[in-house]
Each structure stands twice: as structure tokens, then as C-alpha cells.
Design an enzyme around this catalytic site. Structure first.
Site, PDB file in Angstrom:
ATOM      1  N   ASP A 159       9.963  47.257  18.921  1.00  0.00           N
ATOM      2  CA  ASP A 159      10.223  47.187  17.486  1.00  0.00           C
ATOM      3  C   ASP A 159      10.971  48.444  17.048  1.00  0.00           C
ATOM      4  O   ASP A 159      11.790  48.963  17.814  1.00  0.00           O
ATOM      5  CB  ASP A 159       8.886  47.027  16.737  1.00  0.00           C
ATOM      6  CG  ASP A 159       8.996  46.203  15.482  1.00  0.00           C
ATOM      7  OD1 ASP A 159       9.600  46.685  14.516  1.00  0.00           O
ATOM      8  OD2 ASP A 159       8.484  45.073  15.462  1.00  0.00           O
ATOM      9  N   ASP A 168      -4.393  56.288  12.195  1.00  0.00           N
ATOM     10  CA  ASP A 168      -5.060  55.046  12.568  1.00  0.00           C
ATOM     11  C   ASP A 168      -4.413  54.378  13.768  1.00  0.00           C
ATOM     12  O   ASP A 168      -5.051  53.603  14.474  1.00  0.00           O
ATOM     13  CB  ASP A 168      -5.028  54.076  11.382  1.00  0.00           C
ATOM     14  CG  ASP A 168      -6.380  53.441  11.093  1.00  0.00           C
ATOM     15  OD1 ASP A 168      -7.362  53.795  11.762  1.00  0.00           O
ATOM     16  OD2 ASP A 168      -6.449  52.589  10.192  1.00  0.00           O
ATOM     17  N   THR A 184      15.841  59.589  17.521  1.00  0.00           N
ATOM     18  CA  THR A 184      14.507  59.812  18.080  1.00  0.00           C
ATOM     19  C   THR A 184      13.755  58.485  18.141  1.00  0.00           C
ATOM     20  O   THR A 184      14.225  57.462  17.638  1.00  0.00           O
ATOM     21  CB  THR A 184      13.696  60.793  17.207  1.00  0.00           C
ATOM     22  OG1 THR A 184      13.325  60.142  15.983  1.00  0.00           O
ATOM     23  CG2 THR A 184      14.509  62.049  16.900  1.00  0.00           C
ATOM     24  N   HIS A 191       8.671  48.956  10.091  1.00  0.00           N
ATOM     25  CA  HIS A 191       8.291  47.642  10.618  1.00  0.00           C
ATOM     26  C   HIS A 191       7.393  47.757  11.848  1.00  0.00           C
ATOM     27  O   HIS A 191       6.340  47.117  11.942  1.00  0.00           O
ATOM     28  CB  HIS A 191       9.575  46.882  10.948  1.00  0.00           C
ATOM     29  CG  HIS A 191       9.405  45.434  11.226  1.00  0.00           C
ATOM     30  ND1 HIS A 191       9.217  44.934  12.491  1.00  0.00           N
ATOM     31  CD2 HIS A 191       9.428  44.359  10.399  1.00  0.00           C
ATOM     32  CE1 HIS A 191       9.133  43.611  12.433  1.00  0.00           C
ATOM     33  NE2 HIS A 191       9.259  43.234  11.173  1.00  0.00           N
ATOM     34  N   ASN A 205     -13.356  54.196  12.067  1.00  0.00           N
ATOM     35  CA  ASN A 205     -13.049  55.613  11.892  1.00  0.00           C
ATOM     36  C   ASN A 205     -12.993  55.980  10.409  1.00  0.00           C
ATOM     37  O   ASN A 205     -12.480  57.043  10.052  1.00  0.00           O
ATOM     38  CB  ASN A 205     -11.731  55.969  12.581  1.00  0.00           C
ATOM     39  CG  ASN A 205     -10.549  55.185  12.052  1.00  0.00           C
ATOM     40  OD1 ASN A 205     -10.724  54.218  11.315  1.00  0.00           O
ATOM     41  ND2 ASN A 205      -9.343  55.575  12.435  1.00  0.00           N
ATOM     42  N   ILE A 209      -7.544  50.535   8.399  1.00  0.00           N
ATOM     43  CA  ILE A 209      -7.811  49.158   8.802  1.00  0.00           C
ATOM     44  C   ILE A 209      -8.348  49.124  10.217  1.00  0.00           C
ATOM     45  O   ILE A 209      -8.511  50.161  10.870  1.00  0.00           O
ATOM     46  CB  ILE A 209      -6.524  48.311   8.723  1.00  0.00           C
ATOM     47  CG1 ILE A 209      -5.492  48.840   9.743  1.00  0.00           C
ATOM     48  CG2 ILE A 209      -5.952  48.302   7.317  1.00  0.00           C
ATOM     49  CD1 ILE A 209      -4.479  47.853  10.190  1.00  0.00           C
ATOM     50  N   ASN A 282      11.559  33.599   9.517  1.00  0.00           N
ATOM     51  CA  ASN A 282      11.187  33.458   8.112  1.00  0.00           C
ATOM     52  C   ASN A 282      12.203  32.629   7.335  1.00  0.00           C
ATOM     53  O   ASN A 282      12.468  32.880   6.164  1.00  0.00           O
ATOM     54  CB  ASN A 282      11.055  34.846   7.477  1.00  0.00           C
ATOM     55  CG  ASN A 282      10.035  35.712   8.177  1.00  0.00           C
ATOM     56  OD1 ASN A 282       9.045  35.211   8.699  1.00  0.00           O
ATOM     57  ND2 ASN A 282      10.269  37.016   8.206  1.00  0.00           N
ATOM     58  N   ALA A 292      11.670  33.992  20.544  1.00  0.00           N
ATOM     59  CA  ALA A 292      10.531  33.092  20.316  1.00  0.00           C
ATOM     60  C   ALA A 292      10.732  31.726  20.953  1.00  0.00           C
ATOM     61  O   ALA A 292       9.782  31.121  21.458  1.00  0.00           O
ATOM     62  CB  ALA A 292      10.289  32.940  18.816  1.00  0.00           C
ATOM     63  N   TYR A 294      12.299  30.781  23.625  1.00  0.00           N
ATOM     64  CA  TYR A 294      12.328  30.659  25.082  1.00  0.00           C
ATOM     65  C   TYR A 294      11.009  30.065  25.574  1.00  0.00           C
ATOM     66  O   TYR A 294       9.933  30.387  25.043  1.00  0.00           O
ATOM     67  CB  TYR A 294      12.571  32.016  25.749  1.00  0.00           C
ATOM     68  CG  TYR A 294      13.955  32.572  25.509  1.00  0.00           C
ATOM     69  CD1 TYR A 294      15.090  31.787  25.711  1.00  0.00           C
ATOM     70  CD2 TYR A 294      14.127  33.876  25.066  1.00  0.00           C
ATOM     71  CE1 TYR A 294      16.361  32.301  25.485  1.00  0.00           C
ATOM     72  CE2 TYR A 294      15.391  34.397  24.838  1.00  0.00           C
ATOM     73  CZ  TYR A 294      16.503  33.600  25.048  1.00  0.00           C
ATOM     74  OH  TYR A 294      17.756  34.106  24.821  1.00  0.00           O
ATOM     75  N   SER A 357       6.604  38.199  11.429  1.00  0.00           N
ATOM     76  CA  SER A 357       6.510  39.483  12.137  1.00  0.00           C
ATOM     77  C   SER A 357       5.064  39.942  12.268  1.00  0.00           C
ATOM     78  O   SER A 357       4.728  40.683  13.200  1.00  0.00           O
ATOM     79  CB  SER A 357       7.284  40.564  11.375  1.00  0.00           C
ATOM     80  OG  SER A 357       8.656  40.466  11.611  1.00  0.00           O
TER      81      SER A 357
END
Length: 412
Positions: A159, A168, A184, A191, A205, A209, A282, A292, A294, A357
Site C-alpha cells: 500500500d 497502535d 522514503t 491509506h 493497550n 482500536i 468502489n 482482485a 485474478y 479497501s
């Protein structure tokens, strides 16, 4: 040097809402009873006589407690408990309570995708109110955690990178690589951080989430630049890197036209034992996108908190395999400025996102839980388990082939 004639690639964009602090919340465990009761006798020698009087049989001991677990007729649990507690031979009789996992993560009560009690909730800024959902229109992640949290399973997120400053998810990243044109491997788009948190954000923690597979680790392959754009070659390189670094699951919340090179990379990863998952798109149409579409990739569509197809989700049971929540799903974002946040005039940290996604990493994380619960399984077996145990919600057979993913059923 020959010009690189590769198809442009982009993230399947999410919309997101504002971010402000919210009060911590704790999901409480259920106190529902099983069909068994627990009894401890003062005198085990007299136990058989007492049980016979009540039409019951002795059961196995419970560790070193001295108590026994007894089967009783369904619906008679409370009646038998009350009767046994009146006996001077019985020290106590009590229900065998159903235990559920709990998490003290800040936004967990808003994570209907993991545990849907029909709750209404807002985004972090309180500018969006999500209407009450349908109870159990979720992936039963909490129930799955009683079997496994996925410890030690590597999930590659190909991604825009994963933010190094979100506590997190950043500690869950065990390797990073940059195959994009960005300078970088930091996530300045946002995303990839949201996708990675959906997979494996830390649990219990007290902040943020919990991921669907909170024990998983992340291989962060940056294949999209800081504008969310990459190429089929960058994804192919990312797939190869992921396999070389031990990924059991590869998530690709991205879309590109058909590419023979990309399909070869997908097929090679499948042959090497990785399960691959990708977002179906979407477009609210049946147009295939890749990777997707394949055959060796699980294509994921999006549902909402009532188990209905998301209005934006691409669909088609001929090639879309499975569905998962993808509307107003809470996850992680960078704690520095990022493009998706800037475009929406928002801040950083945590918020909801929308798109296939997000559905894709929920399916990918479920596959990782299956790997953890079935050591020695093959990629074929893991994929089959994820798909065959999906809940046959409305739209199955029309919008998607198998149903909405169910992590708990998948790991049993």
C-alpha cells in the site's frame, strides 16, 4: 533505457471523518449460561446419591478447584442449581457462564465490524453519526479471539506504507520496503496506515482500536507513492518481497488494469503458499479490477453495519468472492499530516474510513487467524476455510459468491 510501459495504479480511495479525543470504553463480557452447571460437593462420597436424587450424572473435575462440570437438560439450569444449593452436601452450585474476550481499546465500542450490538456511534470529531446497526452484522472477531489472536502470522500490506508515529500499529511492523517513487517508506498518504491497523492494531493497550488479527505482524511494502499512485511493477516487486519475507497473507487494497506481469507475481506467490486478498473496487458496478479479479486472489466487496451491500461497492458473484464491513470502519491514521487528511481538512490519529479497501484487510486478517488456528494447512485449505464459513447474508450469490466473512466460524 526502455520506457517502462506499466499501467498506473492507485489506492481505492476512502472517505474519512474528523478526529478528536474520545472517552475510553470497555466492552463487557456476556453472562449468558452454557447448558452445563458447576457443582462442588462438601463430601464427594455422597455426591452420587445427591445427583441421583436429581436425575443427574457426575461430570469431569475442573482443574484443581474440586468442582465438577455437569450436563443438565436444556432450560433446567437455574432449577437444578437452586435445588442442589438446598442440599447440605453441596458447597455450591452455579452456572457455567459464557466468557467473551474484552478489550480496553479507546474506540473499540465503535468497531461494529468486530462486534456489532446494533450500536450507534459517531466519528472521532462527532461530525458524523452512524445510525444503529443490525446486531451481529459483524465478523465475530471477538469470538474468534477465544481460539487465536494470530500470534506470529505475518501479513503483508502492499500500500502507501505504514506510519511510524502511530503507536497502535507502528510497533507491529517487522519489516519495511519502498518500491514506489516516494523518497522514503513513510506513509504520507494515509491509506496504508488505515489498512494495516484494520489487520493488526494492538489490542488492550488502552488506546485506539483493535485489529481483526491483533497478534499478527505487518510487512509494510510501500508500492504507492505519497499521492497514492504506483504501478503494476511496483506491486509485483512488493509481492515478491512479501513472499521472500515470510508473508502468509498478502493484502492489496489497490486497483489496476490487467497486467500479465502482475498476474505472474500473484500466481508465483500462490504457488509459494501465500493467501492473497484484494479490494473489489468502489465503482458500484460489475467491472473487474485487478489484482482482485485474478483467480488466485480473494476479491472482497463491502457491506455496512446492517449487512447490506455498500452503495459504492463493486459487485458480481461471478468474480467477487466474499464481503466484509467497509462502511464507517474505525482504524489508524498517521499522527503527522497526510494527504487523505489534508484533502478532507481533518487531523490525525484514528477515524472511520469507507471502501472495499477496508473490507479487504478484514478478510486478509481472517485468513491470518485461520493460518494460526490450523498449523500445517495449505493456502488452498486456508482460502477454502475463509470462504466456506462466510455467513450467507442477503446478496450472496448475486453481489458476491460466498457471503460475509465470519472469523469465528473460520477458525473453528
Amino acid at each position: 533505457m526502455k520506457r517502462n510501459l506499466v499501467a498506473g495504479l492507485s489506492a481505492l480511495l476512502m472517505t474519512l471523518a474528523g478526529i478528536t479525543p474520545a472517552a475510553p470504553g470497555v466492552a463487557s463480557g456476556s453472562e449468558d449460561m452454557t447448558s452445563q452447571i458447576i457443582v462442588k460437593f462438601r463430601d464427594d462420597r455422597a455426591a452420587a446419591r445427591v445427583l441421583q436424587q436429581h436425575g443427574l450424572s457426575d461430570g469431569p473435575g475442573i482443574g484443581s478447584t474440586g468442582a465438577h462440570l455437569l450436563n443438565v437438560p436444556a432450560g433446567k439450569e437455574h432449577q437444578d442449581i437452586e435445588a442442589l444449593n438446598r442440599s447440605p452436601i453441596v458447597e455450591y452450585a452455579e452456572p457455567d457462564l459464557v466468557a467473551t474476550a474484552t478489550t480496553a481499546d479507546q474506540y473499540f465500542p465503535r468497531q461494529y465490524s468486530l462486534q456489532n450490538d446494533g450500536q450507534s456511534f459517531t466519528n472521532t470529531a462527532g461530525t458524523i453519526t452512524v445510525a444503529p446497526g443490525k446486531a451481529d452484522a459483524d465478523v465475530d472477531a471477538v469470538e474468534a479471539w477465544s481460539v487465536t489472536t494470530g500470534n506470529g502470522i505475518k501479513v503483508a500490506v502492499l500500500d502507501s506504507g505504514v506510519a511510524t508515529d502511530n503507536p497502535d500499529i507502528s510497533p507491529k511492523v517487522v519489516a519495511r520496503a519502498n518500491f514506489s517513487t516516494a523518497r522514503t517508506n513513510e506513509d504520507h498518504y494515509g491509506h496504508g496506515t488505515h489498512v494495516a491497523g484494520t489487520v493488526a492494531a494492538s489490542m488492550n493497550n488502552t488506546i485506539g482500536i483493535a485489529g481483526v488479527c491483533p497478534g499478527c505482524t505487518i510487512l509494510a511494502g510501500k508500492v504507492l507513492n505519497d499521492s497514492g499512485v504506483g504501478s503494476s511493477s511496483s506491486v509485483a516487486n512488493g509481492i515478491n518481497w512479501a513472499v521472500s519475507n515470510g508473508a502468509r497473507v498478502i493484502n492489496m487494497s489497490i486497483g489496476v488494469p490487467a497486467s500479465r506481469t502482475l498476474e505472474t507475481a500473484v500466481n508465483n506467490a500462490w504457488k509459494n503458499g501465500a493467501v492473497l486478498v484484494a479490494a473489489a473496487g468502489n465503482g458500484n458496478n460489475q467491472t473487474k479490477i485487478y489484482p482482485a479479479a485474478y483467480p488466485n486472489v480473494i476479491a472482497a466487496a463491502a457491506t455496512d453495519n446492517r449487512d447490506a451491500k455498500a452503495p459504492f461497492s463493486t459487485y458480481g458473484a461471478s468474480w467477487v468472492d466474499i464481503a466484509a464491513p467497509g462502511v464507517n470502519v474505525f482504524s489508524t491514521f498517521p499522527n503527522h499530516p497526510f494527504v487523505l487528511g489534508t484533502q478532507n481538512n481533518r487531523s490525525q490519529g484514528y477515524d472511520v474510513g469507507n471502501g472495499t479497501s477496508i473490507s479487504s484487510p478484514i478478510v486478509a486478517a481472517t485468513a491470518a487467524l485461520v493460518w494460526s488456528s490450523t498449523p500445517g494447512a495449505t493456502a488452498t485449505a486456508v482460502r477454502a476455510k475463509v470462504e466456506s464459513t462466510a455467513d450467507k447474508i442477503a446478496g450472496t450469490g448475486t453481489f458476491w459468491a460466498k457471503g460475509r466473512v465470519n472469523a469465528d466460524r473460520a477458525v473453528r
